[in-house]
Each structure stands twice: as structure tokens, then as C-alpha cells.
Design a protein around this motif. Sequence first.
Motif, short mmCIF file in Angstrom:
data_model
loop_
_atom_site.label_atom_id
_atom_site.label_comp_id
_atom_site.label_asym_id
_atom_site.label_seq_id
_atom_site.Cartn_x
_atom_site.Cartn_y
_atom_site.Cartn_z
N LEU A 1 0.76 -1.13 -0.14
CA LEU A 1 -0.06 -0.07 -0.03
C LEU A 1 0.79 1.32 0.03
N TYR A 2 2.05 1.26 0.64
CA TYR A 2 2.86 2.27 0.79
C TYR A 2 4.15 2.08 0.07
N LYS A 3 4.13 1.89 -1.17
CA LYS A 3 5.24 1.59 -2.17
C LYS A 3 6.54 2.62 -2.05
N LYS A 4 5.94 3.77 -2.12
CA LYS A 4 6.93 5.05 -2.00
C LYS A 4 7.49 5.33 -0.86
N HIS B 1 -10.34 -4.85 7.08
CA HIS B 1 -10.87 -4.32 5.73
C HIS B 1 -10.79 -5.28 4.74
N LEU B 2 -9.30 -5.74 4.43
CA LEU B 2 -9.09 -6.60 3.29
C LEU B 2 -9.67 -7.99 3.60
N ALA B 3 -9.69 -8.42 4.84
CA ALA B 3 -10.40 -9.63 5.01
C ALA B 3 -11.69 -9.60 4.67
N GLY B 4 -12.44 -8.66 4.83
CA GLY B 4 -13.99 -8.39 4.71
C GLY B 4 -14.06 -8.36 2.89
N GLY C 1 -2.62 -8.96 -1.36
CA GLY C 1 -2.27 -8.50 -2.84
C GLY C 1 -3.43 -8.65 -3.56
N ASP C 2 -4.29 -9.78 -3.68
CA ASP C 2 -5.30 -9.78 -4.42
C ASP C 2 -6.69 -9.14 -4.01
N ALA C 3 -6.50 -9.12 -2.62
CA ALA C 3 -7.74 -8.17 -1.80
C ALA C 3 -7.53 -6.79 -2.09
N ILE C 4 -6.14 -6.32 -2.26
CA ILE C 4 -6.08 -4.73 -2.31
C ILE C 4 -6.34 -4.47 -3.59
N GLY D 1 -9.80 -1.77 -4.58
CA GLY D 1 -9.64 -0.33 -5.50
C GLY D 1 -9.00 0.60 -4.76
N LEU D 2 -8.18 0.22 -3.68
CA LEU D 2 -7.40 1.09 -2.85
C LEU D 2 -6.30 1.61 -3.78
N THR D 3 -6.02 3.06 -3.56
CA THR D 3 -4.91 3.63 -4.23
C THR D 3 -3.65 3.29 -3.66
N THR D 4 -2.57 2.64 -4.26
CA THR D 4 -1.34 2.56 -3.71
C THR D 4 -0.36 3.69 -3.96
#
Length: 329
Positions: free
Chosen positions: A108-111, A171-174, A318-321, A325-328
Motif C-alpha cells: 500500500l505504501y510503495k513510495k 478491511h481486506l479480510a472483509g 495483494g489480491d484483496a488490495i 480498489g485502494l490506491t497504492t
Amino acid sequence: MKSQRFLAATLLAAVLVPGVEALAQATRNDYPNRPIRLVVAQSPGSSIDAMGRVVVTKMSELLGEQLVVDNRTGAGGTIGAAIVAHSEPDGYTLFGVATASQVIGPQLYKKLVTYDPFTDFAPISMFAVTDNVLVVNPATPFKTVKDLIAYAKSNPGKLNWSNAGAGFQSHLAGVLFTHKAGIEVLHVPYRGAGASLTAAIAGESLVTIVPAPSVMGHVRAGLLRALATGGDKRSPMAPEIPTIIESGVPGYVSTGWAGLAAPSKTSRAIQAKLYDTVVKTMRDRDTRATMSKLGAEPMATTPAEFAAVIKRDWNAFGDAIRVSGLTTN
């Protein structure tokens, strides 16, 4: 001449190998000789922090040196992870509780991430697994997962589903559940797991999925109803609750875990001593009993087994992210 060189090399190896083994043994015997810093990328008082402190107590006793918990939160656990990744690989700064959040944050916080989550750490051992538990407000008519899915399909987007915050494990589990179940709900983010659970208990939201240590007390008190757990098999902590898989959602697995990791260049001798210490810690009756009371399944895994779990969950979250539609960034 060739045979003479081979014989010389063989004799040299016979001299050097015992020397290497003796050096490794000396390293194991000398370590540790001062306190060890255990970085926990979760806040004090959290279930993960509580599990870490249980393990720290016994490990300190076995190692003969104090393990000091250093809580470093922020950016999905990546701040704490970075501290460990960039520390001296001498065994005196460890990732005291590497958790499932450590495979979420870097995606999520690649940068912000200044380390490689795979190559910059040496997994030592997991020491606990916590199943996620799907719970609903007891005033709802949902007695099973199938009841919940049937309602959601008849009322798309009308079911409030609380979580601890966008991008958090709950959140991602849901998101993963609703995707695999083929339903549409309203995922509502709150500021932390406590607020999310309070919303479900109050009926502000009707359903959530959270780690067992944070919710089973509410379930036993009758404040929430547990429909299913997220493991691939029933939890020994609550064997009466079916899994989500057996409740009609094939392929759904969502668990939390806690373990110990070190900077990747930490010597094999120190890694071996730490692994041995975790194994002995998790064999301790009192440690296991306390961990179970927290709602976690105590265990010790090999480094290879731990690495396999990290890889599995990296792919799953990664699939859940992507689905969320979360923006990384």
C-alpha cells in the motif's frame, strides 16, 4: 599432480571446517551479552503487542538477557519494519512481532518503503496464529454464513460492514470475503479495531471480521454472534465455530499470525539460537496457556514454513488490495 592438489584441498577443508564450526558455536555461546531490542510495529495494548510481551517474558529468561519491547507504529507497520531492516545484523535489533500487516503495508505504501520485505529479513519462527472471526450483531436474523450471503444478495449495498480502517487487515479480510461470496456490501472504515467493534455491538454496523483475540470476549459475553472463522480448519480455540470454507465460501482463508524475524544478514549461528529459543518458549506450559487466553493458537514453525506463510499472505492480500480498489502510493 592433480591427485596431490585434491588431497591437499581435502586436508585443508578438514582443518577449516572444525574451525568454522567452533566459531559458530562460540557465537552461539556468547550471544546475547546485552539487552535485545524487539521492535513491535503495533501500539501498546494491542492484541499483537500483548502476544509479543508474553513471548518476551520467557525468551528473556531462556537467553539470560532482557528483551525490551520498542513500539514503532505508522504507515501500516512499515516504519517499524524499516528500523529492523536497516539495523546492524548483530541480533540485538529484532522484528519482535512480524505480523500479517507486514505483507499489507509494503503493497500500500510503495513510495515510503525503503526495504525489500522478502530479502531484507530472515524469518526465524512464527509463535502464534489467530483466526479471523466473522461476527454479526446478535439482533440480526443471521445464524449462519449462508443467511448473511442470502440477505446481502437480496439487498445489495445495504449491509453495513465495519472495519478498522481502509487497508487494515480487517478491511481486506472483509473485501476478500465479499468478493469470493459474490455479494455487495457497504464497507465502513472506522478509526481502529475498537471503534469498529463498538459499531457492530451497537448495531451501527451489522457485521465485521476481526482477529479472534480482539473479539472472542465479546462473543462469549453475548454482545456479538460468531458465524465462522477464517482458518483452513476449525480453530482449537473455538472448535464449535465452523470455518468460512465449510460454511459455503470455497477457498477463503484469512488468518493473522505473529512471529520473530531478524535482519537478513544476521549470522546463521544467532538465527539458530533465536529459533531454538522460540521453540523452547512455545513448549512452555505457562506461555502456551497465556497465549491461548489471548485467543491465539501457540506454535513454533521452521524458518522455511514461516517464509511460506509470508509468501502465501503476500499474494492473498495483494489480491484483496486489487479487488478493493485502494490506491497504492
